[in-house]
Design a protein around this motif. Structure first.
Motif, PDB file in Angstrom:
ATOM      1  N   LYS A 299       0.844  -1.208   0.000  1.00  0.00           N
ATOM      2  CA  LYS A 299       0.000   0.000   0.000  1.00  0.00           C
ATOM      3  C   LYS A 299       0.877   1.255   0.000  1.00  0.00           C
ATOM      4  O   LYS A 299       2.086   1.187   0.226  1.00  0.00           O
ATOM      5  CB  LYS A 299      -0.929  -0.021   1.214  1.00  0.00           C
ATOM      6  CG  LYS A 299      -0.272   0.232   2.552  1.00  0.00           C
ATOM      7  CD  LYS A 299      -1.301   0.144   3.671  1.00  0.00           C
ATOM      8  CE  LYS A 299      -0.736   0.641   5.004  1.00  0.00           C
ATOM      9  NZ  LYS A 299      -0.475   2.083   5.037  1.00  0.00           N
ATOM     10  N   PRO A 300       0.286   2.450  -0.257  1.00  0.00           N
ATOM     11  CA  PRO A 300       1.064   3.689  -0.186  1.00  0.00           C
ATOM     12  C   PRO A 300       1.744   3.830   1.185  1.00  0.00           C
ATOM     13  O   PRO A 300       1.190   3.443   2.215  1.00  0.00           O
ATOM     14  CB  PRO A 300       0.015   4.772  -0.408  1.00  0.00           C
ATOM     15  CG  PRO A 300      -1.053   4.101  -1.197  1.00  0.00           C
ATOM     16  CD  PRO A 300      -1.105   2.691  -0.689  1.00  0.00           C
ATOM     17  N   ILE A 301       2.927   4.384   1.190  1.00  0.00           N
ATOM     18  CA  ILE A 301       3.774   4.415   2.384  1.00  0.00           C
ATOM     19  C   ILE A 301       3.611   5.743   3.118  1.00  0.00           C
ATOM     20  O   ILE A 301       3.679   6.823   2.507  1.00  0.00           O
ATOM     21  CB  ILE A 301       5.248   4.194   1.991  1.00  0.00           C
ATOM     22  CG1 ILE A 301       5.416   2.793   1.376  1.00  0.00           C
ATOM     23  CG2 ILE A 301       6.171   4.378   3.198  1.00  0.00           C
ATOM     24  CD1 ILE A 301       6.743   2.583   0.667  1.00  0.00           C
ATOM     25  N   GLU A 319      15.204  -6.695   3.419  1.00  0.00           N
ATOM     26  CA  GLU A 319      15.707  -5.491   4.103  1.00  0.00           C
ATOM     27  C   GLU A 319      14.570  -4.782   4.827  1.00  0.00           C
ATOM     28  O   GLU A 319      13.487  -4.596   4.267  1.00  0.00           O
ATOM     29  CB  GLU A 319      16.351  -4.539   3.096  1.00  0.00           C
ATOM     30  CG  GLU A 319      16.814  -3.226   3.718  1.00  0.00           C
ATOM     31  CD  GLU A 319      17.575  -2.343   2.737  1.00  0.00           C
ATOM     32  OE1 GLU A 319      18.567  -2.827   2.149  1.00  0.00           O
ATOM     33  OE2 GLU A 319      17.167  -1.174   2.542  1.00  0.00           O
ATOM     34  N   LEU A 320      14.823  -4.393   6.062  1.00  0.00           N
ATOM     35  CA  LEU A 320      13.829  -3.632   6.828  1.00  0.00           C
ATOM     36  C   LEU A 320      14.121  -2.141   6.703  1.00  0.00           C
ATOM     37  O   LEU A 320      15.275  -1.719   6.764  1.00  0.00           O
ATOM     38  CB  LEU A 320      13.845  -4.052   8.300  1.00  0.00           C
ATOM     39  CG  LEU A 320      12.824  -3.320   9.190  1.00  0.00           C
ATOM     40  CD1 LEU A 320      12.198  -4.277  10.193  1.00  0.00           C
ATOM     41  CD2 LEU A 320      13.472  -2.142   9.949  1.00  0.00           C
ATOM     42  N   GLN A 321      13.038  -1.381   6.560  1.00  0.00           N
ATOM     43  CA  GLN A 321      13.157   0.066   6.464  1.00  0.00           C
ATOM     44  C   GLN A 321      12.075   0.732   7.321  1.00  0.00           C
ATOM     45  O   GLN A 321      11.037   0.121   7.601  1.00  0.00           O
ATOM     46  CB  GLN A 321      13.007   0.520   5.003  1.00  0.00           C
ATOM     47  CG  GLN A 321      14.038  -0.085   4.062  1.00  0.00           C
ATOM     48  CD  GLN A 321      13.578  -0.119   2.621  1.00  0.00           C
ATOM     49  OE1 GLN A 321      12.455   0.281   2.298  1.00  0.00           O
ATOM     50  NE2 GLN A 321      14.429  -0.634   1.739  1.00  0.00           N
ATOM     51  N   VAL A 322      12.336   1.953   7.728  1.00  0.00           N
ATOM     52  CA  VAL A 322      11.331   2.761   8.425  1.00  0.00           C
ATOM     53  C   VAL A 322      11.162   4.049   7.627  1.00  0.00           C
ATOM     54  O   VAL A 322      12.152   4.768   7.388  1.00  0.00           O
ATOM     55  CB  VAL A 322      11.749   3.086   9.868  1.00  0.00           C
ATOM     56  CG1 VAL A 322      10.626   3.851  10.575  1.00  0.00           C
ATOM     57  CG2 VAL A 322      12.101   1.821  10.641  1.00  0.00           C
ATOM     58  N   ALA A 323       9.953   4.338   7.226  1.00  0.00           N
ATOM     59  CA  ALA A 323       9.703   5.520   6.397  1.00  0.00           C
ATOM     60  C   ALA A 323       9.804   6.792   7.212  1.00  0.00           C
ATOM     61  O   ALA A 323       9.159   6.932   8.254  1.00  0.00           O
ATOM     62  CB  ALA A 323       8.324   5.419   5.758  1.00  0.00           C
ATOM     63  N   LEU A 324      10.598   7.729   6.751  1.00  0.00           N
ATOM     64  CA  LEU A 324      10.719   9.043   7.377  1.00  0.00           C
ATOM     65  C   LEU A 324       9.779  10.064   6.729  1.00  0.00           C
ATOM     66  O   LEU A 324       9.522  11.114   7.307  1.00  0.00           O
ATOM     67  CB  LEU A 324      12.163   9.542   7.287  1.00  0.00           C
ATOM     68  CG  LEU A 324      13.205   8.698   8.021  1.00  0.00           C
ATOM     69  CD1 LEU A 324      14.612   9.234   7.734  1.00  0.00           C
ATOM     70  CD2 LEU A 324      12.932   8.687   9.515  1.00  0.00           C
ATOM     71  N   LYS A 325       9.299   9.730   5.531  1.00  0.00           N
ATOM     72  CA  LYS A 325       8.379  10.612   4.803  1.00  0.00           C
ATOM     73  C   LYS A 325       7.322   9.751   4.123  1.00  0.00           C
ATOM     74  O   LYS A 325       7.505   8.547   3.929  1.00  0.00           O
ATOM     75  CB  LYS A 325       9.120  11.415   3.733  1.00  0.00           C
ATOM     76  CG  LYS A 325      10.165  12.385   4.251  1.00  0.00           C
ATOM     77  CD  LYS A 325      10.788  13.153   3.095  1.00  0.00           C
ATOM     78  CE  LYS A 325      11.792  14.190   3.584  1.00  0.00           C
ATOM     79  NZ  LYS A 325      12.357  14.995   2.459  1.00  0.00           N
ATOM     80  N   ASP A 326       6.203  10.376   3.765  1.00  0.00           N
ATOM     81  CA  ASP A 326       5.231   9.697   2.918  1.00  0.00           C
ATOM     82  C   ASP A 326       5.873   9.441   1.558  1.00  0.00           C
ATOM     83  O   ASP A 326       6.592  10.304   1.021  1.00  0.00           O
ATOM     84  CB  ASP A 326       3.982  10.546   2.731  1.00  0.00           C
ATOM     85  CG  ASP A 326       3.187  10.716   4.024  1.00  0.00           C
ATOM     86  OD1 ASP A 326       3.583  10.139   5.056  1.00  0.00           O
ATOM     87  OD2 ASP A 326       2.170  11.430   3.986  1.00  0.00           O
ATOM     88  N   MET A 327       5.613   8.271   0.990  1.00  0.00           N
ATOM     89  CA  MET A 327       6.220   7.914  -0.297  1.00  0.00           C
ATOM     90  C   MET A 327       5.252   7.058  -1.101  1.00  0.00           C
ATOM     91  O   MET A 327       4.374   6.397  -0.539  1.00  0.00           O
ATOM     92  CB  MET A 327       7.509   7.094  -0.085  1.00  0.00           C
ATOM     93  CG  MET A 327       8.646   7.836   0.586  1.00  0.00           C
ATOM     94  SD  MET A 327      10.083   6.732   0.805  1.00  0.00           S
ATOM     95  CE  MET A 327       9.561   5.778   2.240  1.00  0.00           C
ATOM     96  N   GLY A 328       5.450   7.038  -2.394  1.00  0.00           N
ATOM     97  CA  GLY A 328       4.733   6.098  -3.235  1.00  0.00           C
ATOM     98  C   GLY A 328       5.326   4.713  -3.060  1.00  0.00           C
ATOM     99  O   GLY A 328       6.479   4.566  -2.670  1.00  0.00           O
ATOM    100  N   ASN A 329       4.519   3.695  -3.366  1.00  0.00           N
ATOM    101  CA  ASN A 329       4.987   2.314  -3.278  1.00  0.00           C
ATOM    102  C   ASN A 329       5.080   1.740  -4.687  1.00  0.00           C
ATOM    103  O   ASN A 329       4.118   1.810  -5.464  1.00  0.00           O
ATOM    104  CB  ASN A 329       4.027   1.486  -2.421  1.00  0.00           C
ATOM    105  CG  ASN A 329       4.604   0.144  -2.010  1.00  0.00           C
ATOM    106  OD1 ASN A 329       5.316  -0.503  -2.758  1.00  0.00           O
ATOM    107  ND2 ASN A 329       4.267  -0.279  -0.796  1.00  0.00           N
TER     108      ASN A 329
END
Length: 362
Positions: A299-301, A319-329
């Motif tokens: 879904k959208p991030i 890989e694990l990531q944590v979103a710092l900003k809204d982003m497209g997926n």
């Protein structure tokens, strides 16, 4: 070793209530006590008698009490910077100079024969501590502690807090700051709008406030400023990891066991080449290389989302990531959970190589 503390204010509750409170705090690993001699009220003789009894009880629990004082308190007790015996006789571990002297007096007090700690007000942002140290002080007996602020909107800003804390930490001095209990209803003064050092913390859960202070690496001791924190809060703080930042997260129902294990069981750190869009924890893609990661929630991030790359991203898979900003997926990235809203601001404090873990919200 980082420590936790509570506060007591003689005259605002029964002595037995304070003794019970300290016993409960000690059970969960609390070792520091803050009290205030400035606000004891008119019957100072009784207040001092109660304080001495309470400090004795604290001693049996292995807890150490520091009292907030002013030059007027020195005069009332017959103390001076050459004679700290009145404070020692109260069973205190140290005295906090809410209003200090000129620098030489603090320096002389740091050599007191009783080994009392001289705690310096950290929140003013002046060169006060440099002045004290320029008089060849005994740094073994010098510690620092920020103010707390009962009036809403009067707590210090993050920028000022960091500036002041660095002034002390650069000299290797032990530091402390205050947090506010959500269940406690009084402090030393009539105003009851929370009792914290940072204004940013006033309405946050108590464990989040403590996480933030410890995570700065500028604060050694965190003290609950108001009374009485609930036993649930004391337990929560007692179980807190004081050295490694633990984010509370909500995971989506039905995520595969491997992805869940990566989030909750693997240690994480932010890569040194940090992106402005995400925190990347890449060791899981190495450990689980060759495992299949299907797409199931692309879904959208949103900021604070926890992401695990699918096998469609080949060398990034796992890989694990944590979103710092809204982003497209792109359609290849799984959103497996989200950091709890009250902790999202902690993402702003993450720096390259920062270590952290995730704990599932209960």
């Amino acid at each position: 070793m980082r420590q936790l503390g509570v506060s007591v204010y003689i005259g605002n509750a029964k002595l037995q209530e304070y003794e019970n409170y300290l016993s409960a705090a000690a059970k969960y690993g609390f070792s520091r006590i803050f009290t205030c001699l400035i606000s004891v009220g008119d019957d100072k003789a009784k207040a001092l008698k109660d304080l001495k009894e309470l400090s004795g009880h604290a001693g049996t629990l292995g807890m150490k009490m520091v009292a907030d004082v002013t030059p007027e308190i020195f005069s009332e007790l017959g103390a001076s910077f050459h004679n700290l015996k009145p404070f020692y006789d109260l069973g205190l571990y140290g005295i906090r100079l809410d209003i200090g002297f000129s620098g030489i007096e603090e320096s002389i007090m740091s050599y007191n024969e009783f080994g009392l700690k001289i705690e310096i007000n950290m929140s003013n942002g002046t060169k006060y501590i440099d002045n004290i140290l320029s008089h060849k002080s005994n740094t073994d007996n010098l510690i620092g502690c920020h103010n707390f602020y009962p009036h809403r909107y009067t707590g210090i800003s993050r920028e000022h807090f960091l500036k002041c804390s660095r002034q002390f930490k650069k000299h290797g001095l032990r530091t402390a700051a205050f947090i506010s209990s959500g269940t406690a209803d009084f402090g030393p003064w009539p105003v009851r709008e929370g009792l914290c050092t940072l204004e940013q913390h006033r309405n946050l859960p108590m464990d989040v406030q403590a996480k933030d202070l410890f995570n700065t690496d500028l604060i050694d001791d965190v003290i609950i400023a108001n009374c009485f924190a609930s036993e649930e809060e004391l337990k929560l703080l007692g179980e807190l990891d004081k050295h490694l930042l633990n984010f509370k997260v909500e995971l989506y129902d039905g995520i595969p066991e491997l992805e869940k294990r990566i989030v909750l069981e693997e240690p994480h750190f932010c890569r040194g080449d940090m992106s402005e869009y995400m925190i990347r924890s890449t060791q899981s893609r190495v450990k689980y290389k060759g495992c299949k990661f299907d797409v199931f929630n692309a879904k959208p991030i949103k900021r604070g989302d926890i992401l695990i790359e699918s096998s469609l991203y080949e060398r990034y898979a796992g890989e694990l990531q944590v979103a710092l900003k809204d982003m497209g997926n792109s359609g290849r990235t799984n959103v497996v959970g989200h950091i709890c809203e009250e902790e999202l601001f902690l993402l702003d404090q993450i720096e390259p190589w920062h270590k952290f873990r995730f704990i599932e919200k209960r």
